[in-house]
Write an enzyme that holds these catalytic residues in place. Structure first.
Site, short mmCIF file in Angstrom:
data_model
loop_
_atom_site.label_atom_id
_atom_site.label_comp_id
_atom_site.label_asym_id
_atom_site.label_seq_id
_atom_site.Cartn_x
_atom_site.Cartn_y
_atom_site.Cartn_z
N GLY A 240 0.78 -1.23 0.00
CA GLY A 240 0.00 0.00 0.00
C GLY A 240 0.81 1.28 0.00
O GLY A 240 0.24 2.38 0.03
N GLU A 281 3.52 -7.19 -0.26
CA GLU A 281 2.87 -7.44 -1.57
C GLU A 281 2.79 -6.19 -2.43
O GLU A 281 1.69 -5.76 -2.81
CB GLU A 281 1.44 -7.96 -1.32
CG GLU A 281 1.35 -9.22 -0.50
CD GLU A 281 -0.09 -9.64 -0.23
OE1 GLU A 281 -0.99 -8.78 -0.19
OE2 GLU A 281 -0.31 -10.84 -0.05
N PRO A 282 3.90 -5.58 -2.77
CA PRO A 282 3.82 -4.31 -3.51
C PRO A 282 3.34 -4.50 -4.95
O PRO A 282 3.70 -5.47 -5.61
CB PRO A 282 5.25 -3.79 -3.49
CG PRO A 282 6.09 -5.01 -3.33
CD PRO A 282 5.28 -5.97 -2.50
N GLY A 283 2.54 -3.58 -5.40
CA GLY A 283 2.11 -3.54 -6.80
C GLY A 283 2.44 -2.19 -7.38
O GLY A 283 3.33 -2.03 -8.22
N ARG A 319 -8.34 5.52 -13.42
CA ARG A 319 -8.02 6.02 -12.07
C ARG A 319 -8.55 7.44 -11.81
O ARG A 319 -9.14 7.68 -10.75
CB ARG A 319 -6.52 5.94 -11.79
CG ARG A 319 -5.94 4.52 -11.95
CD ARG A 319 -4.56 4.38 -11.36
NE ARG A 319 -4.58 4.56 -9.93
CZ ARG A 319 -4.23 5.66 -9.31
NH1 ARG A 319 -3.76 6.69 -9.99
NH2 ARG A 319 -4.32 5.75 -8.02
N CYS A 350 -18.39 8.49 -23.79
CA CYS A 350 -19.66 9.21 -23.65
C CYS A 350 -20.10 9.25 -22.19
O CYS A 350 -21.10 8.66 -21.80
CB CYS A 350 -20.71 8.52 -24.52
SG CYS A 350 -22.28 9.38 -24.51
N TYR A 379 -2.50 -0.37 -12.25
CA TYR A 379 -3.95 -0.17 -12.32
C TYR A 379 -4.32 0.72 -13.52
O TYR A 379 -5.27 1.49 -13.47
CB TYR A 379 -4.50 0.40 -11.00
CG TYR A 379 -4.00 -0.37 -9.80
CD1 TYR A 379 -4.45 -1.65 -9.56
CD2 TYR A 379 -3.03 0.17 -8.94
CE1 TYR A 379 -3.97 -2.38 -8.48
CE2 TYR A 379 -2.55 -0.54 -7.86
CZ TYR A 379 -3.02 -1.82 -7.64
OH TYR A 379 -2.55 -2.54 -6.58
N1 LLP Z 1 -2.17 -7.00 -1.63
C1 LLP Z 1 -3.51 -6.98 -1.59
C2 LLP Z 1 -4.23 -8.01 -0.85
C3 LLP Z 1 -4.22 -5.97 -2.26
O1 LLP Z 1 -5.53 -5.94 -2.19
C4 LLP Z 1 -3.50 -4.99 -2.99
C5 LLP Z 1 -4.20 -3.94 -3.72
C6 LLP Z 1 -2.10 -5.07 -3.03
C7 LLP Z 1 -1.47 -6.08 -2.33
C8 LLP Z 1 -1.25 -4.09 -3.78
O2 LLP Z 1 -1.30 -2.82 -3.26
P1 LLP Z 1 -0.37 -1.65 -3.82
O3 LLP Z 1 1.06 -1.97 -3.49
O4 LLP Z 1 -0.54 -1.61 -5.28
O5 LLP Z 1 -0.85 -0.42 -3.15
N2 LLP Z 1 -7.07 0.32 -8.37
C9 LLP Z 1 -6.63 1.12 -7.24
C10 LLP Z 1 -5.80 0.34 -6.26
C11 LLP Z 1 -6.52 -0.90 -5.75
C12 LLP Z 1 -5.65 -1.71 -4.84
C13 LLP Z 1 -6.30 -3.00 -4.49
N3 LLP Z 1 -5.47 -3.85 -3.71
C14 LLP Z 1 -5.86 2.32 -7.78
O6 LLP Z 1 -5.73 2.46 -9.00
O7 LLP Z 1 -5.40 3.17 -7.02
#
Ligand code: LLP
Length: 426
Positions: A240, A281-283, A319, A350, A379
Site C-alpha cells: 500500500g 505485496e507491492p504492486g 483512475r 460518452c 492499475y
Molecule cells: N495486496 C492486496 C491483498 C491488495 O488488495 C493490494 C491492492 C495489493 C497487495 C497491492 O497494493 P499496492 O502496493 O498496489 O498499493 N485500483 C486502485 C488500487 C486498488 C488496490 C487493491 N489492492 C488504484 O488504481 O489506485
C-alpha cells in the site's frame, strides 16, 4: 537532455522513456500506447527488496498482469499476490513458484478454491465459510492446503475510501476479534494446514503510521496464534505504499516503511521465540512510475473550459474517474515548452466523468500533439475495458533504446470475440 520526472527525460524537446523518443514510438506503434521501461520496473523491485532484504516480495499481479511483466517479476525472484483464477493462471505461467503464490480474495468460487488446491499454492482464507468450503474440497481431493487468514485489522489507512481495505466495515478479511477462533477451527478440520497470517490495509498510503498500527495488531495475533500451536511460517503485511503522482511532493520511502515496521516485527518475533518470514505485496510501487500512456490530441474546444480531446479515456485509464486520481501530464512533443494556458484533458468516452486531468497549466496544445499521462503502469491497462466499443491499445516494453511489443492493439475482431450470433440472426 534533462530529467523531467524519475527516469523520464527530455531530449530535443521530446519526452523520452527508456532511451526511446515518445513521439517516434507513437509514429511506429500507434496511439494510444502504453510504454513501460523495463529497467525502471527492475530498479523499483530491487530498491523495495533492498529496504527489506530478509523479506519475500509477492508482486500484486492486479497492478499490471501482463505476462511479460510477470516474467520480469519471476526473474527478479518475486512471489505473487493473486486475486483470481486468471491471475493465478498467469502467475504460474510466468514461472512464479507455487509456494510463493498467495491466492487472495473475498469471494472465491468453488472452482477457484479447487484450482488453488490442485496447483498447490497457498490460500489467504477470507471467512469461516470459505475455510469450511476449502476444507471439504481439499479433503475430497485427498490434499492438504497451506493457508493464512486474511485479517481485517480495523485500521484506517488515511487514503481514498475506495482503496481502504482494512477498515472494520471493509468487505475483506476475518474481523480481528474472531481470528483466534478461526485458527482453532483451522487446526481441527481436515485438509487445512495453517502456516501464515495476512492483512492489507489499503493502497496509495502517504502517511505510513497506520502500517505500525497494523503491524502491532498483527503481532498481537501472531503471538496468540503461535500459543495455539500453529507454527507460522510467514506474516504477510500486505502493501500500500503510495507514490508521488504529483511532481515534487515528498512521500515516504521504502526505507521509511522498513524503519517503521521492521523493528516491531523483529522485536516481537524474538520476544515470542518465533522466526516467520515477513512478506510484503507491492504492486503500485513497482509498476506505477515505470509506464506512460501516450495519447494523441483529436480535437480542441474552447467552452466553459479549454478542453483537449485525446484518444484515450477511462476505457484505458480509469483512475482519475474512479478515485479522482492525479496523473502528471506532459505534452511529449513540446516537453520543454513553457506553460501558457490552462487545459482540461478529456477522453472520447460518452460520460461526463471521462476527465483525465483537470485545469492543468501546459504549453500551447493543438490537434495532433502527443499528450503523455505519467505513472500509468499500475492499475492502468489492468483496469481497462472496451466500453463504448473501443478496442484496447497496444503495450510496449522499452529497454535501453530497444522496443518490444508486449501486447498488440485490439482489432474489431476482439470486440466480437466470444460473441455468438444465434442462427436466426444470420
Ligand atoms: N495486496 C492486496 C491483498 C491488495 O488488495 C493490494 C491492492 C495489493 C497487495 C497491492 O497494493 P499496492 O502496493 O498496489 O498499493 N485500483 C486502485 C488500487 C486498488 C488496490 C487493491 N489492492 C488504484 O488504481 O489506485
Amino acid at each position: 537532455m534533462f530529467t523531467i520526472k524519475n527516469h523520464l527525460e527530455i531530449e530535443n524537446g521530446h519526452l523520452t522513456i527508456g532511451g526511446v523518443d515518445a513521439v517516434e514510438i507513437v509514429k511506429r506503434y500507434g496511439s494510444p500506447l502504453y510504454v513501460t521501461n523495463e529497467e525502471r520496473v527492475r530498479k523499483n523491485f530491487r530498491s523495495y527488496q533492498d529496504a527489506f532484504p530478509e523479506a519475500d516480495l509477492y508482486y500484486a499481479a492486479k497492478a499490471n498482469g501482463n505476462l511479460t511483466i510477470l516474467k520480469i517479476m519471476a526473474e527478479e525472484g518475486a512471489g505473487a499476490d493473486v486475486f483470481s483464477d486468471g491471475e493465478l493462471y498467469m502467475a504460474l505461467l510466468a514461472g512464479i513458484p507455487k509456494k510463493k503464490i498467495l491466492f487472495n480474495g473475498n469471494s472465491k468460487s468453488d472452482s477457484e478454491l479447487l484450482m488453488a488446491v490442485m496447483t498447490g499454492v497457498r490460500v489467504s482464507v477470507d471467512s469461516f465459510d470459505e475455510l469450511r468450503t476449502l476444507s471439504s474440497i481439499a479433503k475430497s481431493e485427498g490434499r492438504v492446503v497451506d493457508i493464512a487468514f486474511r485479517v481485517n485489522p480495523d485500521v484506517s489507512p488515511q487514503t481514498h475510501p475506495k482503496i481502504a481495505t482494512g477498515l472494520k466495515t471493509s468487505k475483506f478479511g476475518v474481523p480481528h476479534e474472531e481470528v483466534i477462533r478461526a485458527y482453532k477451527e483451522a487446526l481441527d478440520i481436515p485438509g487445512i494446514n495453517p502456516v501464515g497470517i495476512h492483512c492489507h490495509i489499503g493502497s496509495q498510503i502517504l502517511n505510513i503510521t497506520p502500517f505500525a498500527e497494523a503491524m502491532n495488531k498483527m503481532m498481537d495475533l501472531v503471538e496468540q496464534v503461535s500459543r495455539l500451536g500453529v507454527k507460522l511460517e510467514f506474516v504477510d503485511i500486505g502493501s500500500g505504499l503510495g507514490i508521488p503522482y504529483e511532481k515534487g511532493i515528498r512521500v515516504p520511502s521504502t526505507a521509511d516503511l522498513a524503519n517503521l515496521i521492521l523493528p516491531i516485527f523483529n522485536e516481537r518475533c524474538v520476544a515470542a521465540g518465533i522466526n516467520p518470514k515477513l512478506i510484503l505485496e507491492p504492486g503500485r510501487y513497482i509498476l506505477a512510475d515505470s509506464t506512460v500512456l501516450l495519447t494523441t490530441v483529436n480535437t480542441m474546444k474552447e467552452a466553459a473550459k479549454k478542453f483537449v480531446g485525446i484518444d484515450a479515456g477511462f476505457n484505458l485509464l480509469i483512475r482519475p474517474t474512479m478515485y479522482d486520481s492525479y496523473h502528471y501530464v506532459v505534452v511529449a512533443n513540446k516537453a520543454d515548452a513553457v506553460a501558457v494556458d490552462t487545459y482540461t484533458i478529456v477522453g472520447p468516452i460518452c460520460e461526463t466523468g471521462d476527465i483525465l486531468a483537470n485545469d492543468r497549466e501546459l504549453p500551447q496544445i493543438e490537434k495532433g500533439d502527443i499528450v503523455a499521462l505519467l505513472d500509468a503502469g499500475a492499475y492502468g491497462f489492468s483496469m481497462s475495458s472496451q466500453y463504448n466499443g473501443r478496442t484496447r491499445c497496444a503495450e510496449v516494453l522499452v529497454q535501453k533504446g530497444d522496443v518490444d511489443v508486449i501486447r498488440k492493439a485490439e482489432t474489431y475482431d476482439d470486440l466480437l470475440s466470444n460473441q455468438v450470433i444465434p442462427a436466426r440472426f444470420l
